[in-house]
Design an enzyme around this catalytic site. Structure first.
Site, short mmCIF file in Angstrom:
data_model
loop_
_atom_site.label_atom_id
_atom_site.label_comp_id
_atom_site.label_asym_id
_atom_site.label_seq_id
_atom_site.Cartn_x
_atom_site.Cartn_y
_atom_site.Cartn_z
CG ASP A 25 -0.39 -0.04 2.52
OD1 ASP A 25 0.59 -0.80 2.71
OD2 ASP A 25 -0.88 0.65 3.43
CB THR A 47 -7.14 2.94 5.77
OG1 THR A 47 -7.05 2.16 6.96
CG2 THR A 47 -6.38 4.23 5.95
CG LEU A 91 -5.43 0.31 -1.84
CD1 LEU A 91 -5.56 1.06 -3.15
CD2 LEU A 91 -4.03 -0.28 -1.69
CG HIS A 92 -3.95 0.51 5.48
ND1 HIS A 92 -5.02 0.50 6.34
CD2 HIS A 92 -3.59 -0.79 5.31
CE1 HIS A 92 -5.30 -0.75 6.68
NE2 HIS A 92 -4.45 -1.55 6.08
CG ASP A 93 0.68 3.40 3.78
OD1 ASP A 93 0.13 3.65 4.87
OD2 ASP A 93 1.65 2.64 3.68
#
Ligand SMILES: [Ca+2]
Length: 313
Positions: free
Chosen positions: A15, A196, A242-244
């Site tokens: 991510d 997220t 999709l955290h980042d």
């Protein structure tokens, strides 16, 4: 408007890779002054290498990549191969990088950049444990007031933990660093799990990445395929969060996100809740607000932006 100058501080991580690709695909909005790697998802030798692999995938070999800290400030490193695979970028087969690692230490690069650029013009984008940023702030306290904004992925409140019942991974790995950063006085914007976990790569969204048809689009589809196996088993969710990329999407299109400007404190004393981001969402204390803690995302808008931008690379 001139693009916003940013330093991406990262522990790739699939991510993280997508977050970096989104930034490199968006030169009208963001100018990536450099990428500093930190130990996190996998150890530092892999995160600095992965950062260069991602820059080469994007065709942006002129991007400067620096290695930062290899261990948290006061604790042993905890990694997350169980999520990201042995390399940290499992999924696609990508060649080893040929672009060089910069000689300067990542922490020195952060300090020098903040001191040499005009005050209030550099944004820090931490996507991993906050070790590099905290060490820079400890070593050079004068940089705090020169930071335009810190936009970070980390923490959780209503979603509580992913590495322990109470804590999110990035904060848990180096809670002492997180405490320093949250107390530094610079404007902070937080993308916690609350946001997220709403940015899920459904199969339709994964197909849209693949349908771009370029090496970048296919690699992103393969990365999120890999990432998804873990999350589906763990959460039974519709796809991998999709955290980042929420961090870099915020810099490009801030109105995709909404949150509250509140007080956020980091637990460093309790074994049970170590690394918890104690967010005063309801304003029940008189502790001063120190962070904008996001709570909602326009997920369709986010994935539309991501797909459109990745297609540019
Ligand atoms: Ca990360």
């Amino acid at each position: 408007m001139a693009p916003r100058k940013i330093i991406i501080d990262t522990d790739p991580g699939q991510d993280d890779a997508v977050a970096i690709l989104l930034a490199l695909a968006s030169p009208e909005e963001v100018d990536v002054l450099g990428i500093t790697a930190v130990a996190g998802n996998v150890p530092l030798p892999l995160t600095q290498k992965n950062a260069r692999i991602v820059c080469e995938l994007a065709g942006k070999t002129e991007t400067r990549v620096f290695a930062g800290c290899d261990t948290p400030i006061a604790r042993k490193l905890i990694t997350a191969e169980h999520v990201h695979g042995k390399t940290g970028l499992d999924g696609p087969t990508l060649p080893d990088p040929t672009m060089p690692l910069q000689e300067q230490h990542g922490v020195d690069f952060i300090i020098d950049t903040l001191r040499s650029e005009p005050t209030g013009t550099v944004t820090l984008c931490p996507l991993g444990p906050l070790t590099n940023i905290a060490v820079a702030l400890e070593r050079a306290p004068d940089i705090a007031e020169r930071i335009q904004e810190i936009v970070l992925m980390g923490g959780a409140y209503f979603e509580v933990g992913n590495i322990s019942p109470a804590a999110e991974f990035n904060i848990y790995v180096d809670p002492e660093a997180a405490k320093i950063v949250f107390n530094c006085g610079a404007p902070i914007t937080v993308m916690p799990l609350d946001v997220t976990h709403k940015a899920l790569v459904t199969s339709a969204r994964n197909n849209a990445f693949r349908a771009i048809g370029t090496p970048v689009g296919i690699a992103v589809a393969e990365m999120t395929d890999f990432f998804e196996r873990f999350d589906k088993e763990k959460y039974g969710s519709a796809g991998a969060p999709l955290h980042d990329p929420c961090v870099t999407a915020y810099l490009i299109k801030p109105d995709l996100f909404t949150g509250r400007h509140i007080n956020v404190e980091i637990e460093t004393g309790s074994d049970l809740t170590l690394g918890m981001t104690v967010a005063d969402w309801w304003g029940v204390t008189d502790r001063p607000a120190n962070a904008t803690f996001m709570g909602e995302i326009d997920a369709d808008g986010f994935f539309a932006l991501l797909t459109e931008r990745l297609a540019r690379l």
